[in-house]
Design an enzyme around this catalytic site. Sequence first.
Site, PDB file in Angstrom:
ATOM      1  NE  ARG A  91      55.580 -68.824  38.231  1.00  0.00           N
ATOM      2  CZ  ARG A  91      55.469 -69.635  37.192  1.00  0.00           C
ATOM      3  NH1 ARG A  91      56.511 -69.834  36.404  1.00  0.00           N
ATOM      4  NH2 ARG A  91      54.347 -70.255  36.938  1.00  0.00           N
TER       5      ARG A  91
ATOM      6  CB  THR B  47      63.874 -75.680  31.376  1.00  0.00           C
ATOM      7  OG1 THR B  47      63.180 -75.456  32.597  1.00  0.00           O
ATOM      8  CG2 THR B  47      65.300 -76.092  31.660  1.00  0.00           C
TER       9      THR B  47
ATOM     10  NE  ARG C 215      57.580 -73.579  38.107  1.00  0.00           N
ATOM     11  CZ  ARG C 215      56.736 -73.505  37.078  1.00  0.00           C
ATOM     12  NH1 ARG C 215      57.162 -73.727  35.853  1.00  0.00           N
ATOM     13  NH2 ARG C 215      55.456 -73.225  37.284  1.00  0.00           N
TER      14      ARG C 215
ATOM     15  NE  ARG D  57      51.276 -73.254  36.978  1.00  0.00           N
ATOM     16  CZ  ARG D  57      50.671 -72.087  37.040  1.00  0.00           C
ATOM     17  NH1 ARG D  57      49.593 -71.945  37.800  1.00  0.00           N
ATOM     18  NH2 ARG D  57      51.118 -71.054  36.330  1.00  0.00           N
TER      19      ARG D  57
END
Length: 318
Positions: A164, A139, A257, A268
């Site tokens: 993705r 971001t 997300r 993660r």
Amino acid sequence: MSWRRPLGCALATDASIPGTEWLDPFLMDVELCRCQFEFLPAQQGATQHSSQRQSHGPRGKAFRLQLPLCKNEVYFLPLGTFYHLVPSTLFPEPAERTLIPKACRKGQFSCHFPVGLIKAMQGPRPVVLSGPSGAGKSTLLKKLLKDYENIFGFSVSHTTRQPRPGEVNGKDYHFVTREDMLKDVNAGEFIEHAEFSGNMYGTSKAAVQAVQAQNQICVLDVDMQGVKNIKKTDLNPIYISIQPPSLEVLEKRLRERQTETEESLQKRLKAARVDLELSKEPGLFNLIIINDNLEVAYLKLKEILAEEIKKAQGPKKS
Ligand SMILES: Nc1nc2c(ncn2[C@@H]2O[C@H](COP(=O)(O)OP(=O)(O)O)[C@@H](O)[C@H]2O)c(=O)[nH]1
Ligand SMILES: Nc1ncnc2c1ncn2[C@@H]1O[C@H](COP(=O)(O)OP(=O)(O)O)[C@@H](O)[C@H]1O
């Protein structure tokens, strides 16, 4: 002429090397550092600009000088009877580049340079953004690349993970098979590579060179293993860790997300705990930014990069 006189500097070389006596040894009272360099024909260079491939007169091709300490190429520029060493970023039109006398084109030379010039020639330092997955690296990076389009360039990593939705091959990542990536890693084409959450990720030499050839500040987004491995190279970047305000917030962001399966999300989060712990090592990062409020985090990022941005913008043309 439309270019500014570069930082004045002549070279002092070893008098023992034939053909270098024309270099002016007037560096009597400047701060000196000593380094080895080698002249390389431009066509062997990894970061050629198209202008360099042109022939520059009867004596053949332009030659660049590769200094171990410098990321930018440098050229000799004759000013009066002196030869000045200048970074290519300050260079005028290709036609104004000079040729290096034949006698100096081969072998190793020992030269003295003013420390200030070496710094100037180093150009802007690359930037490594690291931190847990979901902390906000992409971001912040996207904001930076948008606001400073010609200043920063993203080092496009290779990965074996699936793209993705919305990710573009060659822009976000080079999406490759493990087999292909291993082949390239074994061929020595990567600066660093790592296994993260069941997939391979890596920075190829070509990815960094592609950005640096544009004279842009190269930004790398790598995990903690990448940071440790890049520390072993001569890339000399600024290391910035982007961190979430808490693991709870991180989990919430990752869930929202909607890019992860429950399994990859858990992997993660596990990696994030390790990452946050390791990032406490003194000196590992130049700056840790807690990305709570995005605008505040972005301001901090711009602040630490201000000097490099100024360098990349270069001197104003007169
Ligand atoms: N070592 C290394 N890590 C990378 C590279 N590219 C991306 N990563 C890291 O891999 C991790 C996972 O990246 P990604 O799958 O895009 O997930 P995201 O960070 O959650 O968007 C992140 O920590 C990235 O910083 C690379 O070239 N080298
Ligand atoms: N300061 C912030 N506040 C709230 N949400 C954020 C903030 N920064 C990033 N996000 C969101 O969190 C998610 C993870 O951010 P991302 O940039 O993809 O992280 P990373 O690249 O580090 O994995 C994204 O959905 C992003 O929109």
